[in-house]
Motif scaffolding. Sequence first.
Motif, mmCIF file in Angstrom:
data_model
loop_
_atom_site.group_PDB
_atom_site.id
_atom_site.type_symbol
_atom_site.label_atom_id
_atom_site.label_comp_id
_atom_site.label_asym_id
_atom_site.label_seq_id
_atom_site.Cartn_x
_atom_site.Cartn_y
_atom_site.Cartn_z
ATOM 1 N N GLY A 54 -16.813 -29.961 -14.150
ATOM 2 C CA GLY A 54 -16.380 -29.200 -13.089
ATOM 3 C C GLY A 54 -15.022 -28.167 -13.448
ATOM 4 N N CYS A 76 -15.722 -26.901 -2.058
ATOM 5 C CA CYS A 76 -15.914 -28.177 -2.741
ATOM 6 C C CYS A 76 -15.640 -29.316 -1.956
ATOM 7 C CB CYS A 76 -14.685 -27.975 -3.828
ATOM 8 S SG CYS A 76 -15.211 -26.988 -5.186
ATOM 9 N N CYS A 77 -14.689 -29.054 -0.946
ATOM 10 C CA CYS A 77 -14.733 -30.263 -0.101
ATOM 11 C C CYS A 77 -16.059 -30.741 0.623
ATOM 12 C CB CYS A 77 -13.694 -30.091 1.250
ATOM 13 S SG CYS A 77 -11.766 -30.191 0.614
ATOM 14 N N GLY A 80 -18.561 -32.154 -1.694
ATOM 15 C CA GLY A 80 -18.117 -33.408 -2.184
ATOM 16 C C GLY A 80 -18.457 -34.387 -1.296
ATOM 17 N N ALA A 107 -16.974 -31.733 -7.632
ATOM 18 C CA ALA A 107 -16.484 -31.152 -6.488
ATOM 19 C C ALA A 107 -14.988 -31.185 -6.433
ATOM 20 C CB ALA A 107 -16.986 -31.656 -5.239
ATOM 21 N N GLY A 110 -12.635 -28.629 -7.974
ATOM 22 C CA GLY A 110 -12.369 -27.528 -7.102
ATOM 23 C C GLY A 110 -11.244 -28.020 -5.836
#
Length: 395
Positions: A54, A76-77, A80, A107, A110
Motif C-alpha cells: 500500500g 481506506c477506513c 479495511g 488499507a 492509507g
Amino acid sequence: MNNPIVLIVIAQMFGTSLWFSTNGVLKQIEGIWSLSVSDLGNLTNSVQFGFIIGTLLFTITGFADKFKPSRIVMLCCFLGATFNAFIIFGEIPFSFVIFSRLVVGIALAGIYPIGMKLIISWDPQKAPNTLGLLVGMLVLGSSLPYLIRALGISFDWQYTVILTSGLCYIAGITIYLIGDGPHLITNKKSSFRLLDQFSELLKNKNYLASAVGYFGHMWELYAFWTCVPILISISISQHQIHDQEFLVSLLSFLIIGLGFVSCVLGGILAKSLNSSRIASLSLAFSLSICVIYPLAGNLYFFIDLGLLIVWGFFVISDSPQFSAISARVCPQHLVGTALTTQNCIGFSISMITIFLTTSFYESLGLYFVWILLPGPVLGLIFFCRQFGFLKLKTI
C-alpha cells in the motif's frame, strides 16, 4: 472545529485497530482453520506485506499528495473495515482470510502515514507533540493483546473482529466530517513524475538524514518487540521463577506499552529540546542498552527486567520525532509521498530483522540481540552527520 487534534488521534486509533484485530484471538482462529505455526505467521505477516504494498502504491502514484488526506483516510477506513469483517465467516477458505488481511494492510497504508499528513495539516508547529500522541496510541494498541492474555480475558473472536471493523467505520466517518487542516498543501501538477519526486527528496540532505535515521530505528523496533517475550522467557527460565506464562504476558505488555509514555513525553520535551535532540538521544540510549544487555543479562532477574524497561522506553520515542522532522524538512507539496516512502522502506527493513532474530536466537544465545545493532548505529551516524549530536540544529 477549532482543535480537532484529539478527535483525529482517537479516530486514527480506531482505524489502526485493524492492525491488531486478530492478535488477541489467534488461538480461536487456529482451531477453526486447523492452522500450523507457519500459517499463523503468514496471517500476521500478510498485514505487514499489505502495508508495504500500500505505501509503495501511494508512493508510485503520488496519490498521497494529489488528493485530500481526509478523503484517502476515509476510503481506506471503509475498505479495511469491510475486508476485516469478511473473516468472520468460518466457512471461507483460509487463503481468502490471508487475502483479506493483505487488503487490510493495504488499507492501513492509507490510514496511518496519510493520517500523519492529515494531523500535521492542522498545526504543523505542534507536529512533534501530536505525532508523539498518535504513535503512542499505536504502541498502546500493539501491547494490549499481551495484557488480555495475562488477565485471561476471552472474547468471542467474531465479536472482536466486528467491533474493530465498527470502530474503523466510525473513524472514517469522523475523519470525513473533520476534513483537512488549513495548512494543507497538495501537489497541483496534473501528472506525477516518480523519478522527479524521488530526485527532489534525495537532493534534500535534511530529509535523507532523517529518513536514514528512521530506517535505523525500524531495523531495531519491531524485531525488539518480537523478541521481548523471548528475552523475558529466557530470564524467567534461567532464574526458575514460577507463573511463567502470566509473567511473560504481563511484562511484555508493560515493556512494550511503556512506549506510549515515552512517545507522549518525547513530544512534550521536543518543544524545548527540539525533535532532532530527542530522536538522536533516544537512538543512542536504545543502541547502548542493546550492547549492554547480553553482557549483563541473566545475572539477576531484576537487572534483566530493568534493562528491558529502559530499552522499551527509548526504542520507540524517536519514531514520531523522525516523522515530524521528515515532514518539516521535505518539500511541503510532497509531505505525503515523503512519509509513505519512509514507512514503506522502514517496514520492509523490519521484516528482515524479525526473520534474523527469530531464526538465530536459539543458536546465538542472548547475543542474538546484537543483530539489532547495525541499524541504530548507522542511523545515528548518518543522522548526526547532518544534524549534529550535542550541538544540534533546531529542527
